[in-house]
Design an enzyme around this catalytic site. Sequence first.
Site, PDB file in Angstrom:
ATOM      1  N   ASP A   1      25.074 -16.704 -45.103  1.00 27.37           N
ATOM      2  CA  ASP A   1      26.067 -15.828 -44.485  1.00 27.37           C
ATOM      3  C   ASP A   1      25.718 -15.509 -43.025  1.00 27.37           C
ATOM      4  O   ASP A   1      26.465 -14.790 -42.360  1.00 27.37           O
ATOM      5  CB  ASP A   1      26.257 -14.541 -45.303  1.00 27.37           C
ATOM      6  CG  ASP A   1      24.967 -13.785 -45.552  1.00 27.37           C
ATOM      7  OD1 ASP A   1      23.919 -14.432 -45.780  1.00 27.37           O
ATOM      8  OD2 ASP A   1      24.985 -12.539 -45.525  1.00 27.37           O
ATOM      9  N   HIS A   2      24.623 -16.070 -42.544  1.00 27.97           N
ATOM     10  CA  HIS A   2      24.250 -15.867 -41.140  1.00 27.97           C
ATOM     11  C   HIS A   2      24.272 -17.157 -40.317  1.00 27.97           C
ATOM     12  O   HIS A   2      24.088 -17.099 -39.107  1.00 27.97           O
ATOM     13  CB  HIS A   2      22.872 -15.197 -41.056  1.00 27.97           C
ATOM     14  CG  HIS A   2      22.881 -13.819 -41.633  1.00 27.97           C
ATOM     15  ND1 HIS A   2      22.891 -12.680 -40.859  1.00 27.97           N
ATOM     16  CD2 HIS A   2      22.942 -13.391 -42.923  1.00 27.97           C
ATOM     17  CE1 HIS A   2      22.937 -11.607 -41.651  1.00 27.97           C
ATOM     18  NE2 HIS A   2      22.964 -12.022 -42.905  1.00 27.97           N
TER      19      HIS A   2
ATOM     20  N   ASP B   1      19.041  -9.202 -41.507  1.00 32.04           N
ATOM     21  CA  ASP B   1      18.936  -8.322 -42.670  1.00 32.04           C
ATOM     22  C   ASP B   1      17.496  -7.816 -42.771  1.00 32.04           C
ATOM     23  O   ASP B   1      16.562  -8.544 -42.454  1.00 32.04           O
ATOM     24  CB  ASP B   1      19.262  -9.090 -43.946  1.00 32.04           C
ATOM     25  CG  ASP B   1      20.664  -9.695 -43.940  1.00 32.04           C
ATOM     26  OD1 ASP B   1      21.428  -9.505 -42.991  1.00 32.04           O
ATOM     27  OD2 ASP B   1      20.990 -10.409 -44.899  1.00 32.04           O
TER      28      ASP B   1
ATOM     29  N   HIS C   1      27.241  -5.281 -42.461  1.00 25.23           N
ATOM     30  CA  HIS C   1      26.699  -6.060 -43.573  1.00 25.23           C
ATOM     31  C   HIS C   1      26.906  -5.335 -44.900  1.00 25.23           C
ATOM     32  O   HIS C   1      26.051  -5.336 -45.790  1.00 25.23           O
ATOM     33  CB  HIS C   1      25.212  -6.355 -43.354  1.00 25.23           C
ATOM     34  CG  HIS C   1      24.707  -7.562 -44.117  1.00 25.23           C
ATOM     35  ND1 HIS C   1      24.109  -7.454 -45.342  1.00 25.23           N
ATOM     36  CD2 HIS C   1      24.729  -8.879 -43.821  1.00 25.23           C
ATOM     37  CE1 HIS C   1      23.766  -8.668 -45.768  1.00 25.23           C
ATOM     38  NE2 HIS C   1      24.126  -9.554 -44.868  1.00 25.23           N
TER      39      HIS C   1
ATOM     40  N   HIS D   1      12.553  -9.192 -44.509  1.00 19.75           N
ATOM     41  CA  HIS D   1      13.562  -9.634 -45.477  1.00 19.75           C
ATOM     42  C   HIS D   1      12.919 -10.633 -46.431  1.00 19.75           C
ATOM     43  O   HIS D   1      11.721 -10.900 -46.337  1.00 19.75           O
ATOM     44  CB  HIS D   1      14.739 -10.227 -44.695  1.00 19.75           C
ATOM     45  CG  HIS D   1      16.005 -10.409 -45.503  1.00 19.75           C
ATOM     46  ND1 HIS D   1      16.468  -9.472 -46.390  1.00 19.75           N
ATOM     47  CD2 HIS D   1      16.905 -11.427 -45.529  1.00 19.75           C
ATOM     48  CE1 HIS D   1      17.590  -9.919 -46.941  1.00 19.75           C
ATOM     49  NE2 HIS D   1      17.869 -11.097 -46.435  1.00 19.75           N
TER      50      HIS D   1
ATOM     51  N   HIS E   1      18.292 -15.534 -39.392  1.00 21.85           N
ATOM     52  CA  HIS E   1      17.573 -16.134 -40.522  1.00 21.85           C
ATOM     53  C   HIS E   1      18.480 -17.120 -41.247  1.00 21.85           C
ATOM     54  O   HIS E   1      19.670 -17.215 -40.949  1.00 21.85           O
ATOM     55  CB  HIS E   1      17.024 -15.063 -41.464  1.00 21.85           C
ATOM     56  CG  HIS E   1      18.069 -14.268 -42.195  1.00 21.85           C
ATOM     57  ND1 HIS E   1      19.028 -13.500 -41.558  1.00 21.85           N
ATOM     58  CD2 HIS E   1      18.298 -14.110 -43.534  1.00 21.85           C
ATOM     59  CE1 HIS E   1      19.777 -12.904 -42.464  1.00 21.85           C
ATOM     60  NE2 HIS E   1      19.380 -13.263 -43.670  1.00 21.85           N
TER      61      HIS E   1
ATOM     62  N   HIS F   1      19.721 -17.409 -44.348  1.00 20.70           N
ATOM     63  CA  HIS F   1      20.648 -17.172 -45.443  1.00 20.70           C
ATOM     64  C   HIS F   1      22.039 -17.563 -44.944  1.00 20.70           C
ATOM     65  O   HIS F   1      22.402 -17.284 -43.792  1.00 20.70           O
ATOM     66  CB  HIS F   1      20.621 -15.709 -45.902  1.00 20.70           C
ATOM     67  CG  HIS F   1      19.426 -15.400 -46.761  1.00 20.70           C
ATOM     68  ND1 HIS F   1      18.838 -14.156 -46.813  1.00 20.70           N
ATOM     69  CD2 HIS F   1      18.711 -16.198 -47.601  1.00 20.70           C
ATOM     70  CE1 HIS F   1      17.816 -14.202 -47.658  1.00 20.70           C
ATOM     71  NE2 HIS F   1      17.706 -15.418 -48.147  1.00 20.70           N
TER      72      HIS F   1
END
Lengths: 303, 303
Positions: B66-67, B212, B270, B142, B62, B64
């Site tokens: 941090d991914h 997530d 995570h 999410h 996805h 976000h």
Amino acid sequence: MNFEVTILGSGAALPTSNRNPTAQYIQCNDRHILIDCGEGTQVQLRKYHVHIQKINHILISHLHGDHFFGLVGLLSSLHLLGRDKGLTIYGPEELEQIIRLQLEVGGAKLGFDLHFVKLNGQEHRLIFEDKLIEIWTFPLNHRIPTNGFLIKEKPKERKLNADRFEETGLSLTLIPKLKQGLDVELESGEVIYADEYTYAAKPSKSYAFCSDTIFDERIVSYIKGVNVLYHEATFLNDKLDRAKQTFHSTAQQAATIAKQAEVGKLLLGHLSARYENSARHLEEAIPVFENVRVVEDGETYLI
Amino acid sequence: MNFEVTILGSGAALPTSNRNPTAQYIQCNDRHILIDCGEGTQVQLRKYHVHIQKINHILISHLHGDHFFGLVGLLSSLHLLGRDKGLTIYGPEELEQIIRLQLEVGGAKLGFDLHFVKLNGQEHRLIFEDKLIEIWTFPLNHRIPTNGFLIKEKPKERKLNADRFEETGLSLTLIPKLKQGLDVELESGEVIYADEYTYAAKPSKSYAFCSDTIFDERIVSYIKGVNVLYHEATFLNDKLDRAKQTFHSTAQQAATIAKQAEVGKLLLGHLSARYENSARHLEEAIPVFENVRVVEDGETYLI
């Protein structure tokens, strides 16, 4: 009042285990400035104990990834850590779209205002000033439009010779003028000379950042006499052709710019990952300009 | 033939000195897959000695940061290091624009083809297969559309009992059928039974990635019986409300999913940067599902 630069990334396009891509943190009279923000800069800032929320100016030289891929991550973290104070980013026009797009797709609404100031890599102009500092941009000469930066202290006040001034019994209201170096004529006709009651002002310091650029003597005029010059030195003389072809500089060329600009100290960085250490960069720079260092991640230099 | 996962980043949105943001490298029968690519992933890949040019599938769960904030930097480095072999990226639709825009402003023309396969976070479908492996996506739950992933080996061939087969003096042309478990009737009418001349095939293994996501039992059906499940565990029970609010899971919830799906082993990751170590994650997960680990950057797990 201090003025210093911390090297967060001293490498070139390919990060290595020792050298992160370009980023520098500058403290100047309690102004906190980040220049460039390669991938991993937020971790470097933490590693070197920078209070990241103090940063309020971010200067981006150009849009090669090793100079800005870490910016969106840093902004996200500033947000997650609760920032509400605005932040100004000075850089190429397309940067705003790149940053806003990436924040938008993640559904993130920053808790602080982001101001973008567009730089086109072709102007020599003042981009920020307040009562203590000035930030200038000037053109570098790279494959894409690239901004150099100059950070300088404004002229400082003279320091009062308090003992001597007290002996005179004069009004304290004269002090501001004397500190500015102005002589004052009293009603009696007596002249109070500033240089008799104040010490000379500390010199104002300046720092210039030149990365990335081909060897270009036009840069000299923009950085004349700075105390410290950071100039990229991606290559050595054995790769002079490669330097020209990729619009980068060699250590010797950086030293030549430093010499012509009569700077105080030269810092070399942006070393290609092909070089295992910095000894040859020094070897080739020193005969041209003696007061030179090859920077490493984590080092701090006083300006 | 091996099947293993290397944890490149085990942290959540805020990277720490120990935990990079999410990224995992999977080797499965000589297929090389990267799942997610948080900032700094290229340095992690180098640190853990991954041959990065072998990677030919990148799965992005996805958008976000941090991914995926490390993806464009990794692609740039693959290019600088001379890659000419195509690469397929499976992820949300907007990812292509984000990547291409950033490469374009830098004037970079990649030396290899980039293929994008769009995932919408709402489908359960096969996204890649060849003769040895399958990759599936399935929906997570999410704040923005998020893809789970399942990597599984295809059913393997039975292994020939060579000694016994040679004794028969039968034609070697029968071997492929016997390895597939098919009995063969000879012209003479004699039946050669596969299970008499071959050993049982090794079981096919599978690995599922869920990050997530909020606790959602609908996930169970997609990952039923996998050998190893990675499930996010951003929080502990004391932050159950926060987990719901941010569409994340607790360690106990991840363990509940693992139990219901009857997986072999559970990996938790995570972790929110607020937790200094992983002891309490284990404490809360083990009573529900015993075979559990909290992953650390740099660890490799056999599937």
